[in-house]
Design a protein around this motif. Structure first.
Motif, PDB file in Angstrom:
ATOM      1  N   ALA A 120       0.875  -1.163   0.000  1.00  0.00           N
ATOM      2  CA  ALA A 120       0.000   0.000   0.000  1.00  0.00           C
ATOM      3  C   ALA A 120       0.918   1.221   0.000  1.00  0.00           C
ATOM      4  O   ALA A 120       1.665   1.447   0.956  1.00  0.00           O
ATOM      5  CB  ALA A 120      -0.888   0.011   1.238  1.00  0.00           C
ATOM      6  N   LEU A 121       0.884   1.983  -1.081  1.00  0.00           N
ATOM      7  CA  LEU A 121       1.840   3.063  -1.320  1.00  0.00           C
ATOM      8  C   LEU A 121       1.150   4.409  -1.145  1.00  0.00           C
ATOM      9  O   LEU A 121       0.195   4.727  -1.857  1.00  0.00           O
ATOM     10  CB  LEU A 121       2.415   2.940  -2.724  1.00  0.00           C
ATOM     11  CG  LEU A 121       3.058   1.578  -3.034  1.00  0.00           C
ATOM     12  CD1 LEU A 121       3.281   1.412  -4.523  1.00  0.00           C
ATOM     13  CD2 LEU A 121       4.361   1.423  -2.263  1.00  0.00           C
ATOM     14  N   LEU A 122       1.622   5.207  -0.205  1.00  0.00           N
ATOM     15  CA  LEU A 122       0.996   6.482   0.107  1.00  0.00           C
ATOM     16  C   LEU A 122       1.977   7.625  -0.115  1.00  0.00           C
ATOM     17  O   LEU A 122       3.119   7.584   0.385  1.00  0.00           O
ATOM     18  CB  LEU A 122       0.515   6.525   1.560  1.00  0.00           C
ATOM     19  CG  LEU A 122      -0.867   5.948   1.888  1.00  0.00           C
ATOM     20  CD1 LEU A 122      -0.961   4.480   1.494  1.00  0.00           C
ATOM     21  CD2 LEU A 122      -1.181   6.135   3.362  1.00  0.00           C
ATOM     22  N   ASP A 123       1.534   8.626  -0.849  1.00  0.00           N
ATOM     23  CA  ASP A 123       2.327   9.841  -1.042  1.00  0.00           C
ATOM     24  C   ASP A 123       1.381  10.948  -1.487  1.00  0.00           C
ATOM     25  O   ASP A 123       0.194  10.720  -1.725  1.00  0.00           O
ATOM     26  CB  ASP A 123       3.450   9.622  -2.060  1.00  0.00           C
ATOM     27  CG  ASP A 123       4.721  10.392  -1.702  1.00  0.00           C
ATOM     28  OD1 ASP A 123       4.596  11.546  -1.250  1.00  0.00           O
ATOM     29  OD2 ASP A 123       5.827   9.850  -1.882  1.00  0.00           O
ATOM     30  N   LEU A 124       1.910  12.152  -1.649  1.00  0.00           N
ATOM     31  CA  LEU A 124       1.073  13.309  -1.967  1.00  0.00           C
ATOM     32  C   LEU A 124       0.443  13.227  -3.355  1.00  0.00           C
ATOM     33  O   LEU A 124      -0.676  13.668  -3.560  1.00  0.00           O
ATOM     34  CB  LEU A 124       1.903  14.597  -1.862  1.00  0.00           C
ATOM     35  CG  LEU A 124       2.314  15.029  -0.453  1.00  0.00           C
ATOM     36  CD1 LEU A 124       3.338  16.159  -0.547  1.00  0.00           C
ATOM     37  CD2 LEU A 124       1.102  15.486   0.340  1.00  0.00           C
ATOM     38  N   ASP A 125       1.172  12.688  -4.313  1.00  0.00           N
ATOM     39  CA  ASP A 125       0.767  12.693  -5.712  1.00  0.00           C
ATOM     40  C   ASP A 125       0.117  11.356  -6.083  1.00  0.00           C
ATOM     41  O   ASP A 125       0.794  10.322  -6.148  1.00  0.00           O
ATOM     42  CB  ASP A 125       1.993  12.953  -6.594  1.00  0.00           C
ATOM     43  CG  ASP A 125       1.654  13.163  -8.061  1.00  0.00           C
ATOM     44  OD1 ASP A 125       0.651  12.598  -8.532  1.00  0.00           O
ATOM     45  OD2 ASP A 125       2.414  13.881  -8.738  1.00  0.00           O
ATOM     46  N   ALA A 126      -1.179  11.380  -6.327  1.00  0.00           N
ATOM     47  CA  ALA A 126      -1.902  10.148  -6.641  1.00  0.00           C
ATOM     48  C   ALA A 126      -1.382   9.508  -7.921  1.00  0.00           C
ATOM     49  O   ALA A 126      -1.263   8.279  -8.010  1.00  0.00           O
ATOM     50  CB  ALA A 126      -3.397  10.439  -6.773  1.00  0.00           C
ATOM     51  N   ASP A 127      -1.074  10.325  -8.926  1.00  0.00           N
ATOM     52  CA  ASP A 127      -0.578   9.780 -10.184  1.00  0.00           C
ATOM     53  C   ASP A 127       0.777   9.097  -9.995  1.00  0.00           C
ATOM     54  O   ASP A 127       1.038   8.041 -10.585  1.00  0.00           O
ATOM     55  CB  ASP A 127      -0.452  10.889 -11.239  1.00  0.00           C
ATOM     56  CG  ASP A 127      -1.813  11.411 -11.693  1.00  0.00           C
ATOM     57  OD1 ASP A 127      -2.807  10.685 -11.539  1.00  0.00           O
ATOM     58  OD2 ASP A 127      -1.865  12.557 -12.185  1.00  0.00           O
TER      59      ASP A 127
ATOM     60  N   GLY B 247      -1.592   2.362  -5.090  1.00  0.00           N
ATOM     61  CA  GLY B 247      -1.224   3.648  -4.513  1.00  0.00           C
ATOM     62  C   GLY B 247      -2.426   4.481  -4.131  1.00  0.00           C
ATOM     63  O   GLY B 247      -3.507   4.373  -4.722  1.00  0.00           O
ATOM     64  N   TRP B 248      -2.228   5.322  -3.117  1.00  0.00           N
ATOM     65  CA  TRP B 248      -3.239   6.276  -2.658  1.00  0.00           C
ATOM     66  C   TRP B 248      -2.583   7.615  -2.392  1.00  0.00           C
ATOM     67  O   TRP B 248      -1.427   7.668  -1.930  1.00  0.00           O
ATOM     68  CB  TRP B 248      -3.899   5.794  -1.364  1.00  0.00           C
ATOM     69  CG  TRP B 248      -4.884   4.686  -1.529  1.00  0.00           C
ATOM     70  CD1 TRP B 248      -6.224   4.779  -1.704  1.00  0.00           C
ATOM     71  CD2 TRP B 248      -4.590   3.275  -1.515  1.00  0.00           C
ATOM     72  NE1 TRP B 248      -6.796   3.530  -1.809  1.00  0.00           N
ATOM     73  CE2 TRP B 248      -5.815   2.595  -1.696  1.00  0.00           C
ATOM     74  CE3 TRP B 248      -3.418   2.530  -1.374  1.00  0.00           C
ATOM     75  CZ2 TRP B 248      -5.899   1.209  -1.737  1.00  0.00           C
ATOM     76  CZ3 TRP B 248      -3.492   1.156  -1.421  1.00  0.00           C
ATOM     77  CH2 TRP B 248      -4.720   0.503  -1.600  1.00  0.00           C
ATOM     78  N   ALA B 249      -3.304   8.685  -2.630  1.00  0.00           N
ATOM     79  CA  ALA B 249      -2.833  10.010  -2.249  1.00  0.00           C
ATOM     80  C   ALA B 249      -3.113  10.225  -0.771  1.00  0.00           C
ATOM     81  O   ALA B 249      -4.215   9.945  -0.283  1.00  0.00           O
ATOM     82  CB  ALA B 249      -3.541  11.082  -3.081  1.00  0.00           C
ATOM     83  N   ALA B 250      -2.108  10.711  -0.051  1.00  0.00           N
ATOM     84  CA  ALA B 250      -2.285  10.993   1.369  1.00  0.00           C
ATOM     85  C   ALA B 250      -1.255  12.031   1.791  1.00  0.00           C
ATOM     86  O   ALA B 250      -0.133  12.064   1.278  1.00  0.00           O
ATOM     87  CB  ALA B 250      -2.124   9.726   2.205  1.00  0.00           C
TER      88      ALA B 250
END
Length: 280
Positions: free
Chosen positions: A36-43, A60-63
């Protein structure tokens, strides 16, 4: 302690598209874990996940670790998608290079909010899911938690705080069967280090981390050490291992490190070159 195998487990990583986050994601995927990959940029997280495998293995998810509700939604969605979260790696972090006397207050607050409060938010949002699996929480700290360099007060304070937060949390959740660790690598090549070396104050202070006390180590060594620590559910991960003693007795060696590592006018020279915004 028996090895904590990652195959079939779900590992969540914040700051997943950064230098260390990306490398950890690849290493954990190679051990058969779902990601489960979380970072600011959803793309960006979507592209990262696609490169690592099908939707059932990586997504991935934006968070934003500065926004608890954002984190909670993303972590809950990841748990629903994979059916479980076993390991949470609070990896998101930033730095700045400016002395206390001139640093922009907003810069100081941003660094501490992401690096320390962001770990708290990540742990808080992830804990209910990790508890169900009797899993493991890992905070990415730094050797800066033990060796407190000048012009980086926000960074060193936040990383020392992360170490303390992990220790406190471990006591709170050990009866639940949840492990908690903090990882403390020394210098290694990342976009953040490139930023430090391109900044006049950072270059003066660290001299490119090319040799001596502050020499960088390979990213692969850092990743191997952290993954090995996860598989041991370690309380404290120090990379390289030879720095374990300095990590455990910082109060005894700090005066010596300060004299050797920052000789002569190194510190005032760096202060004179520093920008209130944290970078030149």
């Amino acid at each position: 302690m028996s090895r904590y195998h990652l195959a079939g487990r779900t590992v969540l990583i914040t700051g997943s598209t950064g230098g260390l986050g990306s490398a950890l994601a690849r290493a954990v995927a190679a051990r058969g874990a779902n990601l489960a990959l979380l970072d600011l940029d959803a793309d960006a997280t979507a592209r990262q996940a696609e490169a690592l495998g099908p939707d059932t293995a990586a997504r991935g998810w934006a968070a934003d670790v500065r926004d608890f509700d954002s984190l909670q939604r993303a972590i809950d969605a990841a748990a629903a998608h994979f059916g479980r979260i076993d390991v949470v790696i609070a990896n998101a972090g930033v730095g700045a290079m400016a002395p206390l006397a001139t640093v922009d207050p907003a810069v100081f607050e941003r660094v501490t909010d992401i690096n320390l409060n962001g770990v708290w938010r990540t742990f808080r949002a992830g804990l209910p899911h990790v508890t169900q699996q009797k899993g493991y929480l890992l905070a990415i700290s730094s050797m800066a938690a033990f060796v407190h360099s000048p012009l980086q007060g926000a960074y060193t304070a936040s990383k020392a705080g992360v170490w303390a937060l992990a220790d406190s949390t471990r006591l709170e959740v050990r009866h639940l069967g949840v492990g908690v660790g903090s990882a403390h690598p020394t210098f290694f090549k990342t976009p953040m280090m490139d930023q430090i070396h391109s900044d006049p104050a950072g270059n003066t202070l660290w001299k490119g981390n090319a040799s001596g006390l502050w020499k960088m180590i390979p990213l692969d060594d850092v990743v191997a050490g952290i993954v090995s620590g996860i598989e041991r559910r370690a309380d404290l991960i120090v990379v390289p291992k030879r720095l374990g003693l300095p990590a455990r007795i910082p109060g005894l060696i700090r005066p010596i490190v300060d004299r050797i590592g920052f000789p002569g006018t190194t510190i005032p020279d760096a202060i004179a070159q520093a920008s209130p915004t944290g970078w030149n």
